[in-house]
Scaffold this motif. Structure first.
Motif, PDB file in Angstrom:
ATOM      1  N   LEU A 192       0.990  -1.255  -0.097  1.00 45.49           N
ATOM      2  CA  LEU A 192       0.021  -0.132  -0.096  1.00 45.49           C
ATOM      3  C   LEU A 192       1.016   1.173  -0.065  1.00 45.49           C
ATOM      4  O   LEU A 192       1.879   1.328   0.767  1.00 45.49           O
ATOM      5  CB  LEU A 192      -1.031   0.143   1.358  1.00 45.49           C
ATOM      6  N   ASP A 224      -3.066   0.476  -3.608  1.00 42.48           N
ATOM      7  CA  ASP A 224      -2.792  -0.754  -3.517  1.00 42.48           C
ATOM      8  C   ASP A 224      -2.396  -1.053  -4.703  1.00 42.48           C
ATOM      9  O   ASP A 224      -2.763  -1.052  -5.683  1.00 42.48           O
ATOM     10  CB  ASP A 224      -3.995  -1.658  -3.248  1.00 42.48           C
ATOM     11  N   SER A 236      -0.670  -4.063  -5.051  1.00 50.24           N
ATOM     12  CA  SER A 236      -0.544  -5.574  -5.552  1.00 50.24           C
ATOM     13  C   SER A 236      -1.008  -6.179  -6.688  1.00 50.24           C
ATOM     14  O   SER A 236      -0.492  -7.326  -6.938  1.00 50.24           O
ATOM     15  CB  SER A 236      -1.149  -6.170  -4.184  1.00 50.24           C
TER      16      SER A 236
END
Length: 171
Positions: free
Chosen positions: A121, A160, A162
């Motif tokens: 994050l 985010d 990811s």
């Protein structure tokens, strides 16, 4: 005849890499235990230049979307109360949010930081403070456009990194 030696025959080398294409290591990424010339504290991960640009573009797009919302409650926290301090009521669906050009420039210069608890994050402490107008009705029943003052700005964007697509939330 065999001699004893203090040297290690098979030293262990740890090398750190990132499985996330948006993150790279800066400085030493290899570490040999018990070799005091390097340490785990020397390893620092940073965003790639491409990721930095991609994140700023995602914040800009999310902010543009939020500013386009006409509702009292916005997705980025630029909320307007239904009743102002003077008793005026604000018509939902009539709110206009605008930012000065200097505020847009802050996106290019704000600090992007890895979240302490979750390094996938990215956070920033930047908030955005729009000029607000809406259709308001005063306590005597007159309706018209009003400027709304003294309300906070946006929440802070958190991104985010990811997944394949960046997800921006406002916290």
């Amino acid at each position: 005849q065999l001699k004893k030696s203090d040297s290690t025959a098979f030293p262990i080398l740890y090398e750190f890499t990132s499985s996330n294409s948006r993150v790279e290591f800066e400085g030493t990424s290899a570490f040999i235990p018990y070799d005091f010339s390097t340490s785990l504290w020397d390893i620092e991960f940073v965003l790639t230049a491409e990721a930095d640009t991609e994140i700023r573009e995602a914040i800009r797009a999310s902010l543009e979307s939020c500013l386009a919302e006409k509702t009292l409650v916005s997705s980025c926290g630029m909320d307007v109360p239904a009743t102002l301090d003077g008793g005026e009521t604000v018509a939902d669906g009539t709110v206009t949010r605008t930012l000065e050009s200097a505020d847009w420039g802050d996106i290019d210069t704000m600090d992007l930081e890895f979240d302490y608890k979750n390094p996938l994050l990215i956070t920033t402490w930047e908030s955005f403070y729009p000029d607000l107008t809406a259709t308001c009705t005063d306590t005597s029943g007159q309706t018209g456009t009003c400027d709304i003052w003294s309300f906070g700005g946006s929440k802070n964007p958190t991104i985010d990194i990811s997944g394949d697509k960046l997800a921006v939330t406002w916290k």
